[in-house]
Design an enzyme around this catalytic site. Structure first.
Site, PDB file in Angstrom:
ATOM      1  N   ARG A  45      38.057  37.315  27.616  1.00  0.00           N
ATOM      2  CA  ARG A  45      36.870  37.903  26.980  1.00  0.00           C
ATOM      3  C   ARG A  45      37.186  38.276  25.551  1.00  0.00           C
ATOM      4  NH1 ARG A  45      32.904  39.870  31.035  1.00  0.00           N
ATOM      5  NH2 ARG A  45      31.900  40.774  29.216  1.00  0.00           N
ATOM      6  N   GLU A  70      37.571  30.338  31.487  1.00  0.00           N
ATOM      7  CA  GLU A  70      36.186  30.723  31.192  1.00  0.00           C
ATOM      8  C   GLU A  70      36.133  31.280  29.779  1.00  0.00           C
ATOM      9  OE1 GLU A  70      34.746  33.553  33.985  1.00  0.00           O
ATOM     10  OE2 GLU A  70      35.167  32.278  35.693  1.00  0.00           O
ATOM     11  N   THR A 101      30.184  39.232  34.330  1.00  0.00           N
ATOM     12  CA  THR A 101      29.190  38.268  33.856  1.00  0.00           C
ATOM     13  C   THR A 101      27.897  38.453  34.662  1.00  0.00           C
ATOM     14  OG1 THR A 101      31.075  36.803  33.626  1.00  0.00           O
ATOM     15  CG2 THR A 101      28.917  35.841  33.252  1.00  0.00           C
ATOM     16  N   HIS A 190      30.787  33.564  41.946  1.00  0.00           N
ATOM     17  CA  HIS A 190      30.401  34.929  41.564  1.00  0.00           C
ATOM     18  C   HIS A 190      29.904  35.702  42.780  1.00  0.00           C
ATOM     19  CE1 HIS A 190      29.392  38.378  39.180  1.00  0.00           C
ATOM     20  NE2 HIS A 190      29.987  37.777  38.151  1.00  0.00           N
TER      21      HIS A 190
HETATM   22  N1  PXP Z   1      32.661  32.274  38.120  1.00  0.00           N
HETATM   23  C1  PXP Z   1      32.368  32.785  36.897  1.00  0.00           C
HETATM   24  C2  PXP Z   1      31.789  31.882  35.872  1.00  0.00           C
HETATM   25  C3  PXP Z   1      32.633  34.140  36.599  1.00  0.00           C
HETATM   26  O1  PXP Z   1      32.337  34.629  35.376  1.00  0.00           O
HETATM   27  C4  PXP Z   1      33.240  34.946  37.581  1.00  0.00           C
HETATM   28  C5  PXP Z   1      33.561  36.375  37.278  1.00  0.00           C
HETATM   29  O2  PXP Z   1      34.525  36.469  36.316  1.00  0.00           O
HETATM   30  C6  PXP Z   1      33.545  34.364  38.820  1.00  0.00           C
HETATM   31  C7  PXP Z   1      33.224  33.032  39.078  1.00  0.00           C
HETATM   32  C8  PXP Z   1      34.217  35.132  39.910  1.00  0.00           C
HETATM   33  O3  PXP Z   1      33.376  36.151  40.363  1.00  0.00           O
HETATM   34  P1  PXP Z   1      33.940  37.221  41.383  1.00  0.00           P
HETATM   35  O4  PXP Z   1      35.018  37.981  40.678  1.00  0.00           O
HETATM   36  O5  PXP Z   1      32.723  38.060  41.683  1.00  0.00           O
HETATM   37  O6  PXP Z   1      34.456  36.472  42.570  1.00  0.00           O
END
Ligand code: PXP
Length: 238
Positions: A45, A70, A101, A190
């Site tokens: 980030r 990411e 996010t 997510h």
């Molecule tokens: N995919 C993306 C694009 C994300 O931004 C995130 C969170 O950083 C995740 C997957 C993973 O989400 P979680 O931590 O809720 O499993």
């Protein structure tokens, strides 16, 4: 069955809580791989609240599977991504005040920045994915800017309960089918956890899940090996 890619951001969150050298997210990523993770994901980030630049470099050098970075579309972050040597990139929206996010990219509104960033990242040999909500118009826009993959945002599905959850799953299914039809490859992630990942595994065309928080939180209780094994078993138990 979707592959399990493990997001290690929250190991770095724990380290940054004390600005210590431990727990080391890179060592943890290596342990996750030994336990069966098929890829490692991290989000650098702009505010560097968890993962640091050097973590990304060390992950690239040390992990044996694939590194998915990411990144937001901020020029500083895209410049870092271009030099990172990551195997894959997922472009995400980023808002300084958010806890995590919050929504998918507004691909339509970002067409001009994406039209530069997507081919530039792809030229570095990385697979480029756009993190999007289950919105067919956004998928069409993702195709137009030349993305190879979309990552479907499963947060609304994960947060919903009962009838609403079934509706969110149906929206994700329609989006995955549409993406496949127009030539996009599909990932998802997510908010996925041991309880909701099984039904998510029934979504068509999904190649990979990116899961972070639920695995890191579970590992606090049972250790990294068991946390990964449990999640892989839950993905298979559809
Ligand atoms: N995919 C993306 C694009 C994300 O931004 C995130 C969170 O950083 C995740 C997957 C993973 O989400 P979680 O931590 O809720 O499993």
């Amino acid at each position: 069955m979707p592959r399990l890619h493990v997001n290690i951001d929250h190991v770095a969150t724990l380290r940054q809580a004390r600005r210590e050298a431990f727990p080391d997210p890179v060592a943890w990523a290596l342990a996750a791989e030994r336990a069966g993770a098929e890829g490692i994901t991290c989000h650098l980030r702009k505010d560097r609240r968890h993962v640091q630049d050097d973590d990304v470099r060390r992950l690239r050098d040390e992990i044996a599977t694939v590194l998915n970075l990411e990144s937001s579309l901020d020029p500083e972050m895209v410049a870092f991504a271009l030099e990172s040597g990551a195997d894959a990139f997922c472009l995400v929206p980023e808002n300084r005040k958010e806890v995590t996010t919050e929504g998918g990219l507004n691909v339509r509104a970002e067409v001009s920045r994406l039209a530069d960033a997507v081919p530039a990242l792809a030229e570095r040999g990385g697979l480029v994915s756009l993190f999007v909500d289950a919105d067919l118009e956004q998928l069409d826009a993702a195709r137009e800017v030349g993305a190879e993959f979309i990552e479907l945002h499963t947060g609304a599905y994960a947060n919903a309960r009962g009838k609403e959850r079934a509706e969110e799953l149906a929206r994700l299914k329609e989006a995955a089918e549409h993406a496949h039809r127009i030539g996009l490859r599909v990932n998802a992630g997510h908010g996925l956890d041991l309880e909701n990942v099984g039904a998510a595994s029934t979504l068509p065309h999904v190649e990979e899940f990116n899961i972070g928080f639920a695995i890191v939180a579970r590992a606090v209780w049972v250790g990294v090996d068991a946390a990964i094994e449990e999640m892989r078993a839950a993905i298979t138990r559809t």
